[in-house]
Write a protein that holds these residues in place. Structure first.
Motif, PDB file in Angstrom:
ATOM      1  N   VAL A 154      -1.702   6.241   3.591  1.00 65.72           N
ATOM      2  CA  VAL A 154      -2.386   5.552   4.696  1.00 65.72           C
ATOM      3  C   VAL A 154      -2.516   6.427   5.944  1.00 65.72           C
ATOM      4  O   VAL A 154      -3.615   6.514   6.521  1.00 65.72           O
ATOM      5  N   PRO A 155      -1.463   7.104   6.414  1.00 64.31           N
ATOM      6  CA  PRO A 155      -1.629   7.925   7.630  1.00 64.31           C
ATOM      7  C   PRO A 155      -2.704   9.000   7.485  1.00 64.31           C
ATOM      8  O   PRO A 155      -3.485   9.234   8.417  1.00 64.31           O
ATOM      9  N   PRO A 195     -10.562   3.241   6.421  1.00 63.19           N
ATOM     10  CA  PRO A 195      -9.730   2.039   6.352  1.00 63.19           C
ATOM     11  C   PRO A 195      -9.150   1.847   4.959  1.00 63.19           C
ATOM     12  O   PRO A 195      -9.763   2.213   3.951  1.00 63.19           O
ATOM     13  N   ARG A 221      -6.214  -0.805  17.129  1.00 60.38           N
ATOM     14  CA  ARG A 221      -4.956  -1.142  16.482  1.00 60.38           C
ATOM     15  C   ARG A 221      -4.119   0.123  16.403  1.00 60.38           C
ATOM     16  O   ARG A 221      -4.439   1.048  15.671  1.00 60.38           O
ATOM     17  N   GLY A 222      -3.071   0.152  17.192  1.00 65.41           N
ATOM     18  CA  GLY A 222      -2.256   1.359  17.228  1.00 65.41           C
ATOM     19  C   GLY A 222      -3.062   2.549  17.710  1.00 65.41           C
ATOM     20  O   GLY A 222      -3.683   2.504  18.780  1.00 65.41           O
ATOM     21  N   ASP A 223      -3.086   3.589  16.921  1.00 66.34           N
ATOM     22  CA  ASP A 223      -3.770   4.827  17.316  1.00 66.34           C
ATOM     23  C   ASP A 223      -5.247   4.847  16.945  1.00 66.34           C
ATOM     24  O   ASP A 223      -5.937   5.814  17.257  1.00 66.34           O
ATOM     25  N   VAL A 224      -5.714   3.789  16.263  1.00 64.41           N
ATOM     26  CA  VAL A 224      -7.098   3.772  15.781  1.00 64.41           C
ATOM     27  C   VAL A 224      -7.910   2.705  16.499  1.00 64.41           C
ATOM     28  O   VAL A 224      -7.458   1.568  16.684  1.00 64.41           O
ATOM     29  N   SER A 229      -6.040   7.336   7.688  1.00 61.05           N
ATOM     30  CA  SER A 229      -6.313   6.914   9.067  1.00 61.05           C
ATOM     31  C   SER A 229      -6.834   8.081   9.896  1.00 61.05           C
ATOM     32  O   SER A 229      -7.759   7.928  10.700  1.00 61.05           O
ATOM     33  N   VAL A 286      -4.999  -2.380   6.512  1.00 63.41           N
ATOM     34  CA  VAL A 286      -3.638  -2.189   7.007  1.00 63.41           C
ATOM     35  C   VAL A 286      -3.573  -1.180   8.152  1.00 63.41           C
ATOM     36  O   VAL A 286      -2.548  -1.084   8.829  1.00 63.41           O
ATOM     37  N   ASN A 287      -4.653  -0.435   8.373  1.00 56.78           N
ATOM     38  CA  ASN A 287      -4.638   0.623   9.383  1.00 56.78           C
ATOM     39  C   ASN A 287      -5.770   0.534  10.392  1.00 56.78           C
ATOM     40  O   ASN A 287      -5.884   1.401  11.267  1.00 56.78           O
ATOM     41  N   PHE A 288      -6.609  -0.487  10.287  1.00 59.00           N
ATOM     42  CA  PHE A 288      -7.733  -0.679  11.205  1.00 59.00           C
ATOM     43  C   PHE A 288      -7.641  -2.067  11.830  1.00 59.00           C
ATOM     44  O   PHE A 288      -7.085  -2.998  11.216  1.00 59.00           O
ATOM     45  N   THR A 337       0.830  -1.208   0.000  1.00 58.10           N
ATOM     46  CA  THR A 337       0.000   0.000   0.000  1.00 58.10           C
ATOM     47  C   THR A 337       0.866   1.260   0.000  1.00 58.10           C
ATOM     48  O   THR A 337       0.425   2.320   0.438  1.00 58.10           O
TER      49      THR A 337
END
Length: 402
Positions: A69-70, A78, A356-359, A73, A308-310, A64
Motif C-alpha cells: 500500500v505505501p 488507490p 487523507r493522511g499524506d494523500v 500510495s 484504504v489509502n485515499f 490488504t
C-alpha cells in the motif's frame, strides 16, 4: 468511442463480481501485461513488479496486508477493499469457535474417531467417555469484543440473542458503526478492561503497527482463568508465545484462531482453522461485487469509495470532461491546479477535493476538452502523483453495473 480497460486478475474471482466488468468495456484476464487495474484476493503483491500502467488495485476481501500500500500510495494508486463484504461469514465462524471451545467439540470428535465401532460394548464406552467432554453453555457468559466495525457489531448482536452479556471496545468507532450496535452492548474504556471482564474475548481489528501484539503476555495475565481468546482478525494481532505460555500455565482456557502455525501445532489448548473466515460462496460473491463496482466507478468516473489509502470522494457528472488528480497533501495544490487550467482557458464547472493522511485527491469537471499539454503541465506540478483524464464516452457506454 469508450476505451477498453485492461484488468489483471491474480486469483480466482467470483463470477458475480466479474459480471460487473463486462466486455467490451473491460478485458479481464490472468495474462494481461499492461493492466489498468489489478484485481485479487490473497495473492502476494509485495514481490511483484507492478506495471506503470496500473491505476488501481482492488482486493476482494477486507485485509490488504498482501498489497504494498505505501508504495502504491506514492504512485497515486488507490487500493480498494471490501469492508463488511465477508462480515456475516466471519460472524458465523466466530460463533462456531465459541461453541467448539465451550462444548469441547474437537476433543469429542477425536474420541469418536478413535472408537472401535465393532466392539460389543460400544454403547457403554461412549456413555463412559462422554463425561470427559462436558462443557458449558454460552448464555450467561460475558463476551468481550475488541473492534466494533461490521464484524464486531454482527458478533455482538448474535451473542446478545444467545443470552450473552457483551462488552465492547473500539477507540476509533465510526458514527455509522455506533448506530449499528445493539443498545445492550456495554462500553469498555480499554483493551485491558475487555480482557479482564470476558469469559470469551474476540478480536476484530486490522493488523497495523498499533495493533501488532495487541494481546501479549502482560495483558493476557489480566484475563479470567480459563477464558477463551478468539482471533479471526490477523495472526500478528496476538503474540503466539504469550498464548502458548498462558495455555501451558492453565491460565488461558483455549485459543481459537483462523491462522495455523508451526508454533501452535499440536497444542491441545489451540483450535486452529485454515483461514476459513471469508470462505463461503456468499462472502466471495459479496466481496467481488463490491470491489468490482468500486473499481469500475473509479476507472470510469474517478470516484473513490472504500480505498484504504485515499479519501472517499464522489462527484456526480456535470460535464463531459473530467480530470482526476492524486497529489501529496501539501499547501497550494488546488491553487496550482486551478491556475494551470485557467491559463489554458478551461472553465471549472465543478470541483471536489479531499485529503487523507499524506494523500489528497481532486476531481475537476470542466466545460471543454482538456489537451494533452495541459494534462502534462498538471502532472509536472511538484507533489502531483497521478493525473487521469476521464472524458465521458461518446458511444453511449454507461457505468451502470447492472
Amino acid at each position: 468511442m469508450a476505451r477498453t480497460f485492461e484488468i489483471l486478475v491474480l486469483n480466482q474471482i467470483s463470477a458475480s463480481g466479474l459480471k460487473r466488468l463486462p466486455a467490451p468495456r473491460y478485458h479481464v484476464g490472468k495474462e494481461v501485461t499492461q493492466p489498468d487495474a489489478v484485481l485479487l484476493r490473497s495473492a502476494d503483491m509485495h514481490t511483484m513488479a507492478i506495471p506503470a500502467s496500473v491505476q488501481a488495485v482492488a482486493r476482494a476481501g477486507a485485509g490488504t496486508n498482501n498489497i504494498p500500500v505505501p508504495a502504491l500510495s506514492a504512485r497515486g494508486v488507490p487500493v480498494f477493499n471490501a469492508p463488511g463484504g465477508n462480515a456475516n461469514a466471519v460472524k458465523e465462524l466466530v460463533l462456531t469457535g465459541m461453541l467448539l471451545a465451550a462444548r469441547n467439540v474437537p476433543a469429542a470428535l477425536q474420541f469418536v474417531a478413535g472408537l472401535d465401532t465393532a466392539a460389543a460394548d460400544l454403547d457403554q464406552v461412549v456413555e463412559d467417555g462422554k463425561k470427559a467432554f462436558a462443557g458449558y453453555e454460552l448464555a450467561g457468559h460475558t463476551l468481550g469484543i475488541v473492534g466494533l466495525g461490521k464484524v464486531g457489531a454482527l458478533v455482538a448482536d448474535a451473542a446478545i440473542k444467545l443470552g450473552m452479556d457483551v462488552l465492547g471496545y473500539d477507540p476509533e468507532i465510526t458514527v455509522d458503526a455506533a448506530w449499528s450496535l445493539p443498545s445492550q452492548v456495554r462500553r469498555a474504556t480499554s483493551v485491558a478492561e475487555v480482557l479482564k471482564s470476558g469469559h470469551f474475548v474476540t478480536l476484530h481489528v486490522p493488523l497495523v503497527k498499533a495493533t501488532r501484539d495487541l494481546v501479549n503476555a502482560d495483558n493476557i495475565a489480566l484475563m479470567r482463568r480459563g477464558a477463551v481468546l478468539l482471533n479471526f482478525s490477523r495472526d500478528g494481532v496476538v503474540n503466539e508465545q504469550a498464548v502458548l505460555g498462558a495455555l501451558a500455565g492453565k491460565h488461558l482456557g483455549r485459543y481459537v484462531c483462523d491462522f495455523p502455525s508451526a508454533a501452535l501445532a499440536g497444542n491441545d489448548g489451540v483450535i486452529a482453522l485454515p483461514h476459513l473466515g471469508a470462505s463461503t460462496r456468499e462472502a466471495e460473491d459479496n466481496c467481488a461485487v463490491m470491489v468490482a463496482q468500486q473499481l469500475r466507478d473509479y476507472l470510469e468516473h474517478g470516484n473513490v469509495a472504500n480505498a484504504v489509502n485515499f479519501p472517499s470522494v464522489s462527484m456526480a457528472r456535470e460535464s463531459a470532461w473530467r480530470v482526476a488528480i492524486a497529489n501529496a497533501n501539501v499547501p497550494n495544490m488546488l491553487g496550482q491546479i486551478s491556475t494551470t487550467m485557467a491559463r489554458a482557458g478551461l472553465n471549472i464547472h465543478n470541483m471536489v477535493n479531499k485529503s487523507r493522511g499524506d494523500v489528497a485527491y481532486t476531481l475537476v469537471d470542466v466545460d471543454s476538452p482538456v489537451s494533452a499539454q495541459v494534462l502534462a503541465e498538471l502532472a509536472a506540478i511538484a507533489g502531483v502523483l497521478a493525473v487521469r483524464y476521464l472524458p465521458q464516452p461518446t458511444d453511449g457506454a454507461t457505468s451502470d453495473p447492472d
